[in-house]
Design a protein around this motif. Structure first.
Motif, PDB file in Angstrom:
ATOM      1  N   LEU A 124       0.860  -1.182   0.000  1.00  0.00           N
ATOM      2  CA  LEU A 124       0.000   0.000   0.000  1.00  0.00           C
ATOM      3  C   LEU A 124       0.895   1.230   0.000  1.00  0.00           C
ATOM      4  O   LEU A 124       1.694   1.422   0.905  1.00  0.00           O
ATOM      5  N   LYS A 125       0.778   2.034  -1.055  1.00  0.00           N
ATOM      6  CA  LYS A 125       1.660   3.193  -1.185  1.00  0.00           C
ATOM      7  C   LYS A 125       1.126   4.351  -0.354  1.00  0.00           C
ATOM      8  O   LYS A 125      -0.041   4.714  -0.470  1.00  0.00           O
ATOM      9  N   SER A 126       1.987   4.919   0.463  1.00  0.00           N
ATOM     10  CA  SER A 126       1.576   6.126   1.196  1.00  0.00           C
ATOM     11  C   SER A 126       2.004   7.346   0.389  1.00  0.00           C
ATOM     12  O   SER A 126       2.813   7.240  -0.523  1.00  0.00           O
ATOM     13  N   GLU A 127       1.408   8.539   0.747  1.00  0.00           N
ATOM     14  CA  GLU A 127       1.768   9.747  -0.002  1.00  0.00           C
ATOM     15  C   GLU A 127       3.249  10.041   0.189  1.00  0.00           C
ATOM     16  O   GLU A 127       3.845   9.714   1.206  1.00  0.00           O
ATOM     17  N   LYS A 128       3.823  10.667  -0.818  1.00  0.00           N
ATOM     18  CA  LYS A 128       5.227  11.075  -0.717  1.00  0.00           C
ATOM     19  C   LYS A 128       5.360  12.123   0.374  1.00  0.00           C
ATOM     20  O   LYS A 128       4.418  12.825   0.715  1.00  0.00           O
TER      21      LYS A 128
ATOM     22  N   ASP B 286      -9.591   5.676  -0.957  1.00  0.00           N
ATOM     23  CA  ASP B 286     -10.088   4.504  -1.695  1.00  0.00           C
ATOM     24  C   ASP B 286      -9.251   4.237  -2.940  1.00  0.00           C
ATOM     25  O   ASP B 286      -9.001   3.082  -3.301  1.00  0.00           O
ATOM     26  N   ALA B 287      -8.816   5.292  -3.602  1.00  0.00           N
ATOM     27  CA  ALA B 287      -8.018   5.141  -4.831  1.00  0.00           C
ATOM     28  C   ALA B 287      -6.725   4.381  -4.531  1.00  0.00           C
ATOM     29  O   ALA B 287      -6.302   3.506  -5.301  1.00  0.00           O
ATOM     30  N   GLU B 288      -6.099   4.701  -3.392  1.00  0.00           N
ATOM     31  CA  GLU B 288      -4.868   4.005  -3.011  1.00  0.00           C
ATOM     32  C   GLU B 288      -5.121   2.510  -2.822  1.00  0.00           C
ATOM     33  O   GLU B 288      -4.350   1.668  -3.289  1.00  0.00           O
ATOM     34  N   TRP B 289      -6.234   2.203  -2.135  1.00  0.00           N
ATOM     35  CA  TRP B 289      -6.570   0.789  -1.907  1.00  0.00           C
ATOM     36  C   TRP B 289      -6.932   0.093  -3.219  1.00  0.00           C
ATOM     37  O   TRP B 289      -6.580  -1.065  -3.423  1.00  0.00           O
ATOM     38  N   ASN B 290      -7.624   0.800  -4.090  1.00  0.00           N
ATOM     39  CA  ASN B 290      -8.029   0.200  -5.373  1.00  0.00           C
ATOM     40  C   ASN B 290      -6.812  -0.178  -6.223  1.00  0.00           C
ATOM     41  O   ASN B 290      -6.820  -1.192  -6.923  1.00  0.00           O
ATOM     42  N   ILE B 291      -5.791   0.663  -6.159  1.00  0.00           N
ATOM     43  CA  ILE B 291      -4.573   0.389  -6.966  1.00  0.00           C
ATOM     44  C   ILE B 291      -3.946  -0.928  -6.533  1.00  0.00           C
ATOM     45  O   ILE B 291      -3.638  -1.795  -7.362  1.00  0.00           O
ATOM     46  N   ILE B 292      -3.770  -1.105  -5.227  1.00  0.00           N
ATOM     47  CA  ILE B 292      -3.118  -2.329  -4.741  1.00  0.00           C
ATOM     48  C   ILE B 292      -4.008  -3.550  -4.995  1.00  0.00           C
ATOM     49  O   ILE B 292      -3.532  -4.607  -5.430  1.00  0.00           O
ATOM     50  N   TYR B 293      -5.363  -3.393  -4.784  1.00  0.00           N
ATOM     51  CA  TYR B 293      -6.266  -4.533  -5.016  1.00  0.00           C
ATOM     52  C   TYR B 293      -6.313  -4.921  -6.492  1.00  0.00           C
ATOM     53  O   TYR B 293      -6.410  -6.098  -6.843  1.00  0.00           O
TER      54      TYR B 293
ATOM     55  N   GLY C 168       3.879  -6.628   0.782  1.00  0.00           N
ATOM     56  CA  GLY C 168       3.442  -6.148   2.101  1.00  0.00           C
ATOM     57  C   GLY C 168       2.492  -7.094   2.827  1.00  0.00           C
ATOM     58  O   GLY C 168       2.118  -8.156   2.325  1.00  0.00           O
ATOM     59  N   ASP C 169       2.068  -6.677   4.045  1.00  0.00           N
ATOM     60  CA  ASP C 169       1.205  -7.532   4.871  1.00  0.00           C
ATOM     61  C   ASP C 169      -0.176  -7.717   4.251  1.00  0.00           C
ATOM     62  O   ASP C 169      -0.760  -8.798   4.330  1.00  0.00           O
ATOM     63  N   LEU C 170      -0.687  -6.676   3.602  1.00  0.00           N
ATOM     64  CA  LEU C 170      -2.006  -6.784   2.952  1.00  0.00           C
ATOM     65  C   LEU C 170      -1.958  -7.842   1.855  1.00  0.00           C
ATOM     66  O   LEU C 170      -2.807  -8.732   1.789  1.00  0.00           O
ATOM     67  N   ALA C 171      -0.939  -7.749   0.987  1.00  0.00           N
ATOM     68  CA  ALA C 171      -0.806  -8.690  -0.133  1.00  0.00           C
ATOM     69  C   ALA C 171      -0.575 -10.105   0.385  1.00  0.00           C
ATOM     70  O   ALA C 171      -1.131 -11.082  -0.151  1.00  0.00           O
ATOM     71  N   THR C 172       0.230 -10.245   1.441  1.00  0.00           N
ATOM     72  CA  THR C 172       0.533 -11.574   1.996  1.00  0.00           C
ATOM     73  C   THR C 172      -0.761 -12.251   2.472  1.00  0.00           C
ATOM     74  O   THR C 172      -1.004 -13.425   2.178  1.00  0.00           O
ATOM     75  N   GLN C 173      -1.608 -11.494   3.178  1.00  0.00           N
ATOM     76  CA  GLN C 173      -2.878 -12.057   3.674  1.00  0.00           C
ATOM     77  C   GLN C 173      -3.835 -12.346   2.521  1.00  0.00           C
ATOM     78  O   GLN C 173      -4.518 -13.369   2.510  1.00  0.00           O
ATOM     79  N   TYR C 174      -3.835 -11.458   1.520  1.00  0.00           N
ATOM     80  CA  TYR C 174      -4.703 -11.610   0.339  1.00  0.00           C
ATOM     81  C   TYR C 174      -4.368 -12.923  -0.372  1.00  0.00           C
ATOM     82  O   TYR C 174      -5.254 -13.693  -0.740  1.00  0.00           O
ATOM     83  N   PHE C 175      -3.077 -13.171  -0.578  1.00  0.00           N
ATOM     84  CA  PHE C 175      -2.647 -14.406  -1.255  1.00  0.00           C
ATOM     85  C   PHE C 175      -2.934 -15.634  -0.388  1.00  0.00           C
ATOM     86  O   PHE C 175      -3.321 -16.691  -0.888  1.00  0.00           O
TER      87      PHE C 175
END
Length: 573
Positions: A249-253, A271-278, A299-306
């Motif tokens: 999940l990318k945070s703002e610069k 939501d746009a940030e979450w949509n990009i990663i999903y 990241g942890d989100l992707a690891t749990q998703y997989f």
């Protein structure tokens, strides 16, 4: 009287150190002989090891000539040439690094009396080059080809070459075990020249016999997040997706600024940030891959998703390991997931098989396995099969490091034997035969060259002599037996060398003490060139500028370090 006085001519800067003439040449020869004495005791199966520890406190135990030469911080300009030839021998053929340094030092040692007696060095150089050419021709003539044999026979012959190399190493006690492993690894990569396709992974603990070969790729489990343990750890015929992108999940610069006129718009940005990663994760799943590897973080989100979708993932995989998986499994490392689904379908539906469009790789079995205190991801039964991994076990770290260097030498030797497929007897047999041949040849030459070629022939005997000395045998006695055997007119004694086990002599060829002909040819060539180069130097000029510049820089640094000025922002005392 005044007109007869010659004005003083100053050519070089004050402080320049020049030394020239015979004394300078003898000094260079002495330096090279001293280098030869350092590595002399490491030669052969009974060679001793050197323990070197540097200014950082790291300790290296090795009897590999090139490793020792690299770690010795040699400053003598002429002696550095021997370091270079050891490195070139290591990169060219992998073994014979101690031999090449020892031969070069011995050639110079034999040349020293002639130089002191006033012989011009160019006469020596000419004779040495002639002797080198004759010696190399003789090696080629004595070499035996291993071409035309069946695969099993060839494997057996290559294992003998690897065992000869390993016999002089720290792991010599298990040379048959490792020789077979090395041959299988080299045969797995086929005709590919890239050495990095054979991976060597080190796991402290256990003993040497616990080492094993993976017919594919193995690498240590990478850093993982919480959901990792819920992922499956074994698959049969999985599709493998290789990525070079972050799945986080990318945070703002830093210092990013967004101006909103309506507070409700803020949610749409989140939501746009979450949509990009999903979106990225959905595409990875839709591709049909069961194993996802990325060079960057997952990241942890992707690891749990997989994990929820029964997919295995690993982030921060080393670039070398990722490339080896790509070579073995047949996939391509992707830098985007946008076209991954369509490309994957094209490649897997194609009748051609593994073509250039292939995105996803595959293997027969993927599993995560515990090896000692580490967990390894292992891909075996890969379709292209162009890679192998040796997992090394052992007690001390220094021991495993030396075992890795030993296996590197053996791998290089086997690769050379596969390409050149000619071998010569080891154990000093080939050196004695060339020495005999050159002595006979020298008697047909009139003039001083006869003496010089004879001294070159004598220098070659250093190899069997040192093998005896290192094993604790009487070198004079063994060398006399070898000379008598090699002098036989029938030629049946040509392959007789030192028998390390009994202290006598034995037929090296019959005892399977072999080495590729290219090792000996390269060693003679490099040693002769180095000796000729050192003999051709008659003056050394040392420029004082670099020394003074270094001194000033050091003094300046010390001055700055001692300054008592209070830096900005420091607390007053």
């Amino acid at each position: 009287m005044a007109s007869m006085m010659q004005p003083q001519i100053i050519l070089l800067k004050e402080g320049t150190d020049t030394s020239q003439g015979k004394a300078q040449l003898v000094s260079n020869i002495n330096a090279c002989t001293a280098i030869g004495d350092v590595v002399r005791t490491t030669l052969g199966p009974r060679g001793m090891d050197k323990l070197i520890h540097d200014d950082k406190g790291s300790v290296t135990i090795s009897n590999d000539g090139a490793t020792i030469m690299k770690l010795l911080d040699i400053v003598h300009p002429a002696a550095k040439i021997l370091v270079d030839i050891a490195k070139s021998q290591d990169s060219e053929v992998g073994d014979g690094t101690t031999t090449v340094v020892l031969l070069a030092a011995e050639f110079l040692k034999e040349a020293k009396p002639f130089i002191e007696d006033g012989v011009h060095s160019q006469n020596l150089i000419r004779s040495y080059r002639t002797a080198s050419t004759l010696a190399i021709e003789k090696v080629k003539e004595l070499a035996v080809s291993i071409e035309g044999k069946s695969v099993e026979e060839k494997k057996g012959l290559l294992a003998k070459c690897a065992a000869t190399t390993l016999s002089s190493k720290l792991i010599g006690g298990e040379k048959e075990f490792f020789a077979t492993m090395v041959v299988d690894a080299v045969m797995a990569i086929g005709n590919d020249d890239r050495l990095n396709l054979i991976g060597i992974k080190k796991v402290p603990g256990g003993n040497m016999r616990d080492s094993f070969l993976v017919d594919g790729v193995a690498f240590k489990k990478t850093f993982s997040y919480a959901g990792f343990e819920q992922q499956p750890k074994k698959f049969l015929n999985p599709k493998i997706l290789l990525l070079n992108i972050e799945l986080e999940l990318k945070s703002e610069k830093e210092n990013a600024e967004i101006r909103l006129s309506d507070p409700s718009q803020y949610q749409s940005i989140v939501d746009a940030e979450w949509n990009i990663i999903y979106d990225k994760l959905d595409k990875c799943v839709e591709s049909g891959a069961k194993v996802v590897l990325s060079r960057l973080a997952i990241g942890d989100l992707a690891t749990q998703y997989f994990a929820d979708r029964d997919i295995f993932c690993a982030g921060r995989v080393g670039e070398e390991d990722l490339n080896r998986v790509a070579a073995a499994a047949g996939g391509t490392v992707q830098t985007s997931v946008n076209n991954i689904i369509t490309e994957a379908k094209i490649s897997f539906n194609s009748k051609i098989g593994f073509n250039h469009l292939q995105v996803l790789g595959t293997c027969e079995i993927f599993e995560e396995k515990q090896v000692g205190g580490e967990r390894f991801n292992i891909f075996s039964g890969c379709p292209s099969g162009r890679t192998a991994t040796i997992v090394l076990r052992g007690g001390a770290d220094q021991f495993i490091e030396e075992a890795e260097r030993s296996l590197h030498d053996a791998i290089m030797i086997v690769r050379r034997a596969v390409k050149n497929s000619t071998v010569v007897p080891g154990g000093g047999a080939i050196d004695m035969e060339i020495s005999k041949y050159l002595r006979q040849h020298s008697r047909t030459i009139a003039g001083k060259s006869q003496l010089f070629i004879n001294s070159y022939a004598k220098a070659l005997e250093v190899i069997p002599r040192q093998l005896c000395d290192n094993a604790g045998f009487d070198a004079t006695d063994v060398l006399n037996k070898l000379r008598q055997k090699h002098a036989m007119q029938s030629g049946e004694g040509a392959s007789y060398g030192v028998d390390i086990n009994t202290g006598g002599i034995a037929d090296s060829f019959a005892n399977f003490v072999w080495e590729p002909a290219v090792v000996k040819i390269n060693a003679i060539n490099a040693a002769t060139e180095a000796a000729c180069l050192i003999l051709s130097v008659d003056e050394t000029v040392k420029n004082p500028k670099s020394e003074s510049a270094q001194g000033e820089a050091a003094a300046g640094a010390m001055g700055r370090g001692r300054g008592g000025g209070r830096g900005r922002g420091m607390r007053r005392r």
